[in-house]
Design a protein around this motif. Structure first.
Motif, mmCIF file in Angstrom:
data_model
loop_
_atom_site.group_PDB
_atom_site.id
_atom_site.type_symbol
_atom_site.label_atom_id
_atom_site.label_comp_id
_atom_site.label_asym_id
_atom_site.label_seq_id
_atom_site.Cartn_x
_atom_site.Cartn_y
_atom_site.Cartn_z
ATOM 1 N N THR A 127 80.741 10.097 6.354
ATOM 2 C CA THR A 127 79.527 9.464 6.890
ATOM 3 C C THR A 127 79.627 7.940 6.784
ATOM 4 O O THR A 127 78.628 7.255 6.602
ATOM 5 N N SER A 128 80.854 7.413 6.898
ATOM 6 C CA SER A 128 81.057 5.964 6.776
ATOM 7 C C SER A 128 80.299 5.178 7.831
ATOM 8 O O SER A 128 80.060 3.975 7.652
ATOM 9 N N ILE A 129 79.917 5.826 8.923
ATOM 10 C CA ILE A 129 79.133 5.124 9.944
ATOM 11 C C ILE A 129 77.849 4.545 9.359
ATOM 12 O O ILE A 129 77.259 3.617 9.916
ATOM 13 N N MET A 130 77.436 5.048 8.196
ATOM 14 C CA MET A 130 76.220 4.556 7.562
ATOM 15 C C MET A 130 76.329 3.095 7.129
ATOM 16 O O MET A 130 75.313 2.433 6.899
ATOM 17 N N PHE A 131 77.548 2.559 7.013
ATOM 18 C CA PHE A 131 77.676 1.132 6.719
ATOM 19 C C PHE A 131 77.022 0.289 7.815
ATOM 20 O O PHE A 131 76.590 -0.838 7.570
ATOM 21 N N ALA A 132 76.955 0.835 9.028
ATOM 22 C CA ALA A 132 76.320 0.110 10.137
ATOM 23 C C ALA A 132 74.852 -0.165 9.851
ATOM 24 O O ALA A 132 74.271 -1.106 10.418
ATOM 25 N N ALA A 133 74.225 0.628 8.987
ATOM 26 C CA ALA A 133 72.819 0.409 8.654
ATOM 27 C C ALA A 133 72.615 -0.903 7.910
ATOM 28 O O ALA A 133 71.514 -1.469 7.919
ATOM 29 N N TYR A 134 73.668 -1.399 7.245
ATOM 30 C CA TYR A 134 73.566 -2.634 6.462
ATOM 31 C C TYR A 134 73.952 -3.866 7.274
ATOM 32 O O TYR A 134 73.872 -4.984 6.765
ATOM 33 N N VAL A 135 74.391 -3.661 8.500
ATOM 34 C CA VAL A 135 74.621 -4.776 9.418
ATOM 35 C C VAL A 135 73.295 -5.051 10.114
ATOM 36 O O VAL A 135 72.808 -4.236 10.890
ATOM 37 N N ASN A 136 72.706 -6.197 9.820
ATOM 38 C CA ASN A 136 71.352 -6.469 10.307
ATOM 39 C C ASN A 136 71.328 -7.778 11.085
ATOM 40 O O ASN A 136 71.067 -8.854 10.541
ATOM 41 N N GLU A 137 71.609 -7.694 12.374
ATOM 42 C CA GLU A 137 71.637 -8.872 13.238
ATOM 43 C C GLU A 137 70.248 -9.428 13.517
ATOM 44 O O GLU A 137 70.124 -10.523 14.085
ATOM 45 N N ASP A 138 69.200 -8.694 13.116
ATOM 46 C CA ASP A 138 67.826 -9.141 13.359
ATOM 47 C C ASP A 138 67.189 -9.781 12.133
ATOM 48 O O ASP A 138 65.999 -10.125 12.162
ATOM 49 N N ASN A 139 67.948 -9.949 11.051
ATOM 50 C CA ASN A 139 67.375 -10.521 9.837
ATOM 51 C C ASN A 139 66.801 -11.913 10.113
ATOM 52 O O ASN A 139 67.432 -12.741 10.782
#
Length: 394
Positions: free
Chosen positions: A180-192
């Motif tokens: 489930t490594s795709i879950m790292f994408a949840a921590y990429v936050n371009e809207d911060n």
């Protein structure tokens, strides 16, 4: 043996078979068939990052068990129940907790005498999940009615993990490991909302006068924009700090601790994963498409040099803290009598070295990465991935 004894044996066997048949028949009709079981897929754990990042998508990270199933399996919490003859109607009530609202779900079981795994809708309190920074226990009270017959209540105690815990994978009911490594994408936050300030700082450095992504279709222009981001993070004096272990102890599910964008920026501390997801956030914010490259023991970030994705460069973000730019001359203080390098010169040197290091690492592991060997994966932070995994908003 006398005929009389044989007759008694035959009569006894007849009654045994009759009673057995009646018992089976009674079990298959209401109200005798009244059992249900609460089942969950992650060893008694709930991950806020999983629930938040898939709340508005159709993505199911934790796959349903291989049986007839109904409902919303995103949480991994299901009710195992058998249908009766004909159509059965099931009502599931879940009491309120600190992390979820009271919820009621109703289902129709169309197949007779069939085992179903029903995933009820759970009204999560997303703001509470987002702010949870330490594993905490909750008890779900699950009550079930079938065909208006109360089957009782079961209590299941779960551990709600920290928002910083990213699920790497789990072992399913067939003892297969599911990545489930795709879950790292949840921590990429371009809207911060802190990114605009960083971009302003990068523009003030005059390395670039604007961020325009791939508009001129020039790889050197793309690289210059990326360097501007690198420089501004070095100016903030980020340091490497390896905090990745999770308090999770399980042989079913595996996780790694990840700093959110806010956490990393406020503490000025990153490890390889924190730095990669933070840098990917900045890249995506300026419309440069990033990739996360994960090996069994490391992560680094890559980015496409053109809109067609025909060429890729890689950066080792943990090298951001290799130098302290305060030890070098600010550009505005340089004059002809000064000896030494400027901050931009040193920053540019470390950027190139970080690219070389990450590039060599990719080449050394290219076969395993491209074949998706165990523990190796490339996660593109693209529009397609965003339709599956949303930022957790931190």
């Amino acid at each position: 043996m006398s005929m009389r004894k044989k007759y008694k044996i035959v009569i006894s066997m007849f009654f045994i078979l009759l009673l057995t048949g009646v018992g089976v028949w009674l079990y298959r009709i209401e109200p005798f068939k009244t059992k249900f079981e609460v089942r969950e897929s992650l060893g008694g754990n709930l991950f806020p990052s999983l629930l938040l990042s898939t709340a508005t998508t159709d993505t199911v990270i934790v796959q349903p068990m291989d049986t007839a199933w109904l409902g919303n399996p995103k949480s991994g919490i299901g009710v195992f129940v058998s249908s009766s003859r004909g159509v059965s109607r099931v009502r599931i009530h879940i009491g309120e907790t600190a992390f979820s609202y009271e919820s009621i779900s109703e289902f129709v079981l169309e197949k007779s005498n069939t085992d179903y795994l029903i995933y009820p809708e759970i009204g999560w309190k997303y703001d509470v999940l987002r702010n949870n920074t330490q594993a905490l226990p909750i008890s779900l009270a699950v009550s079930v009615e079938k065909n208006k017959v109360n089957l009782g209540t079961q209590i299941v105690t779960l551990s709600v993990r920290s928002i910083n815990e990213c699920m790497l994978g789990y072992v399913d009911y067939q003892n297969r490991y599911r990545d489930t490594s795709i879950m790292f994408a949840a921590y990429v936050n371009e809207d911060n909302d802190m990114i605009d300030g960083l971009l302003r700082e990068a523009l003030n450095s005059r390395i670039v006068n604007r961020f325009w992504g791939y508009q001129d279709n020039n790889p050197r222009t793309v690289d210059k924009q990326v360097y501007a981001l690198w420089h501004v993070l070095q100016k903030r004096n980020f340091k490497y700090s390896s905090i990745s272990n999770s308090s999770l102890s399980s042989n079913v599910v595996f996780a790694q601790r990840v700093r959110t964008f806010d956490d990393a920026l406020k503490s000025a501390q990153i490890n390889c994963v924190d730095g990669s997801v933070m840098f990917a956030s900045l890249l995506r914010a300026i419309n440069i498409d990033p990739v996360l490259v994960k090996t069994p023991t490391h992560m680094f970030v890559g980015y496409y040099l053109d809109r067609q994705h025909s060429d890729t460069a890689f950066v080792e973000t943990s090298m951001i803290g290799d130098v302290n730019l305060d030890d070098y001359f600010p550009e505005e203080q340089l004059d002809s009598t000064m000896v030494g390098k400027s901050q931009k010169q040193v920053s540019s040197i470390t950027f190139e070295k970080a690219k070389e290091y990450a590039g060599r690492m990719y080449e050394a592991n290219r076969a395993a990465i491209e074949s998706r060997g165990q523990g190796f994966t490339v996660i593109e932070i693209s529009d397609a991935v965003r339709r599956k995994i949303q930022p957790i908003g931190l």
